[in-house]
Scaffold this motif. Structure first.
Motif, PDB file in Angstrom:
ATOM      1  N   GLU A  29       0.828  -1.262  -0.199  1.00  0.00           N
ATOM      2  CA  GLU A  29       0.035  -0.045  -0.128  1.00  0.00           C
ATOM      3  C   GLU A  29       1.242   1.161  -0.194  1.00  0.00           C
ATOM      4  OE1 GLU A  29      -2.866  -0.902   3.013  1.00  0.00           O
ATOM      5  OE2 GLU A  29      -3.586   1.021   2.928  1.00  0.00           O
ATOM      6  N   GLU A  69      -2.937   3.467  -1.278  1.00  0.00           N
ATOM      7  CA  GLU A  69      -3.541   2.770  -2.711  1.00  0.00           C
ATOM      8  C   GLU A  69      -2.535   1.578  -2.877  1.00  0.00           C
ATOM      9  OE1 GLU A  69      -3.649   3.777  -7.365  1.00  0.00           O
ATOM     10  OE2 GLU A  69      -3.819   5.439  -5.715  1.00  0.00           O
ATOM     11  N   LYS A  70      -3.215   0.272  -3.431  1.00  0.00           N
ATOM     12  CA  LYS A  70      -2.728  -1.049  -3.654  1.00  0.00           C
ATOM     13  C   LYS A  70      -1.921  -1.032  -4.927  1.00  0.00           C
ATOM     14  CE  LYS A  70      -5.915  -4.561  -1.646  1.00  0.00           C
ATOM     15  NZ  LYS A  70      -6.897  -5.129  -1.900  1.00  0.00           N
TER      16      LYS A  70
END
Ligand SMILES: Cc1cc2nc3c(=O)[nH]c(=O)nc-3n(C[C@H](O)[C@H](O)[C@H](O)COP(=O)(O)OP(=O)(O)OC[C@H]3O[C@@H](n4cnc5c(N)ncnc54)[C@H](O)[C@@H]3O)c2cc1C
Length: 362
Positions: free
Chosen positions: A171, A175-176
Motif C-alpha cells: 500500500e 493505494e494498492k
C-alpha cells in the motif's frame, strides 16, 4: 494479470526504471515530490557520462560504467553529446597511482584512449595525459524526454509518505500496488546497507565554447567539465566538494540548505587554488557564476565503490544508485525480482495441483 508497480522518485533511476517497466507492459505510476523530474542529484551533478576512467581503484564500478556507457548510447543516444577534447591527466606528485599503472588498469579494462602531450590544454606537472570519449549528459532534454514518455503515469509534486507491505500487495499512501521501487537514493527510507549522506558543492563557471573537459586522477584531485550549455562548466574537487558526513538524509538536507555566501567564497578560493596548480590560466579562462548544491548517498567503506545495487525487502525493491550510466543494472535486477515472484507463484500453483492429485481417493 498485469502487475501494478509504484516507483518513488523521479531522478535518473526512477525515470529509467519506470519507462523500462512500462515498455514491458507493466502498469506503472511514478511519484516525484518536486514539480519537475531530475530535480535533486540527477539534475545537480557533474553531468559526466562515465566510461570507467574515473574509477582506477574500483573494478566493479569501472566494469559497470564501461558496459553502462554502451547501453546508454544504444538506448538514450540523444540524451548526451560528445566533447571535442576530453582529457584525463595524472599529476606526477599528487596522484595515488602512477601514469603507467593508470594506463595499465584502463587498457586491461578494455577502454580505448589516445595518449597526448603532458602539456595538452595548458596543463603542468603531469606524468601523463590521455584523450577519452566520455560524453556530457543533456539534462533539460532528458527531463522533457521522460516527461513525454511517462505521460499520465507521472504524479509530479506528490510526496510519498507511507509504504506498507501486506505480503500479497503493498500500500502506497493508501493505494494498492503489486510492487514498489524506492528510487529515492535512501531519502524515503534508509537503505539496508551501511550508507551515509554527503551534501556537496560544485561551482559553475562561464567560459568559451568548446574548452576541454579536464579530469585529474587519481585521488584527492579536481576536474572541470562542460554542461549541456556550451558556455557553462562545473568545477569539482575531491577534497573541497563534500560538505560533511551525515547519518540521516534530513541532516544532509539541512546542511545543504544552510550553505551561505561566506562558505561559497571560501570554497571558490580553495578550489581555484587547487585547479590553478595544474591549469595555471584557469582564472583567466573561466569566470565564476554560482554554486551547485546536492546530496550524495555513499556506501561506508574505504574503497572507491560507486556501483549500483538493488535490495529486496518483500515486495519493495530499494535502489542504491551508482552513477547515471549504471541505471541498467537497477532495471535488470528489478525485473528479475519481479520474475522470481512469478516463478514462486507457478511453484505454488504446481503444489496445489500436486495436493489435488494426491488427495484423490481411487
Ligand atoms: C556532486 C555530484 C556529482 C556527481 N557527478 C556525476 C557525474 O558526473 N556522472 C554520473 O553519472 N553521476 C554523477 N553523480 C551521481 C548521480 O548524480 C547519481 O547517481 C544519480 O543522480 C542518482 O539518481 P537517483 O535517481 O537515484 O537519485 P535522485 O536524482 O536524487 O532522485 C531521487 C528522487 O526522489 C525524490 N524523492 C525523495 N523522496 C521522495 C518521496 N518521499 N516521495 C516522492 N519523491 C521523493 C527526490 O525528489 C528525487 O527527485 C554525482 C552526484 C553528485 C551529488
Amino acid at each position: 494479470m498485469t502487475s501494478k508497480i509504484a516507483i518513488i522518485g523521479g531522478g535518473w533511476y526512477g525515470c529509467h526504471v519506470a519507462t523500462s517497466l512500462a515498455a514491458l507492459g507493466f502498469e506503472v505510476r511514478l511519484f516525484e515530490q518536486h514539480n519537475r523530474l531530475l530535480h535533486e542529484a540527477s539534475g545537480n551533478n557533474q553531468f559526466r557520462l562515465h566510461l570507467g576512467f574515473h574509477y582506477a581503484r574500483h573494478h566493479g564500478t569501472r566494469i559497470q560504467s564501461r558496459d553502462g556507457y554502451s547501453r546508454f548510447m544504444e538506448r538514450y543516444s540523444g540524451l548526451s553529446r560528445e566533447i571535442a577534447e576530453n582529457i584525463y591527466a595524472v599529476p606526477h606528485e599528487d596522484s595515488l597511482i602512477d601514469w603507467q599503472t593508470y594506463k595499465l588498469v584502463m587498457t586491461s579494462t578494455g577502454l580505448n584512449y589516445r595518449e597526448v602531450s603532458p602539456t595538452a590544454a595548458g596543463l603542468t606537472r603531469m606524468d601523463g595525459v590521455m584523450m577519452v570519449d566520455e560524453r556530457v549528459l543533456l539534462i533539460e532534454r532528458s527531463r522533457n524526454y521522460f516527461k513525454a514518455l511517462l505521460g499520465d503515469s507521472l504524479s509530479l509534486g506528490t510526496r510519498v509518505d507511507s509504504v506498507m507491505d501486506h505480503g500479497t500487495y503493498v500500500e502506497v499512501d493508501g493505494e494498492k500496488y503489486d510492487f514498489v521501487v524506492d528510487a529515492t537514493w535512501g531519502h524515503h527510507k534508509k537503505l539496508p546497507i551501511k550508507t551515509f549522506y554527503e551534501p556537496t558543492l560544485l561551482l559553475y563557471y562561464e567560459g568559451d565554447v568548446n574548452l576541454p573537459a579536464i579530469t585529474m586522477v587519481d585521488g584527492p584531485l579536481c576536474s572541470v567539465y562542460p554542461t549541456e550549455d556550451p558556455n557553462i562548466y562545473t568545477l569539482s574537487s575531491v577534497p573541497h566538494t563534500p560538505l560533511g558526513t551525515c547519518e540521516t538524509a534530513q541532516e544532509a538536507r539541512q546542511r545543504r540548505d544552510e550553505v551561505n555566501g561566506e562558505l561559497v567564497r571560501a570554497k571558490v578560493d580553495l578550489m581555484e587554488t587547487q585547479v590553478s596548480k595544474y591549469l595555471p590560466d584557469f582564472k583567466s579562462r573561466y569566470k565564476f557564476m554560482g554554486p551547485q548544491l546536492a546530496i550524495k548517498t555513499k556506501p561506508v567503506g574505504a574503497f572507491d565503490d560507486r556501483s549500483c545495487g538493488v535490495y529486496r525487502d518483500g515486495r519493495i525493491f530499494n535502489v542504491m544508485s551508482g552513477k547515471i550510466d549504471t541505471i541498467f543494472v537497477a532495471s535488470e535486477r528489478i525485473i528479475s525480482f519481479i520474475q522470481s515472484f512469478s516463478t514462486q507463484q507457478a511453484e505454488d500453483d504446481f503444489s496445489t495441483l500436486k495436493q489435488n492429485i494426491l488427495s484423490l481417493k481411487v
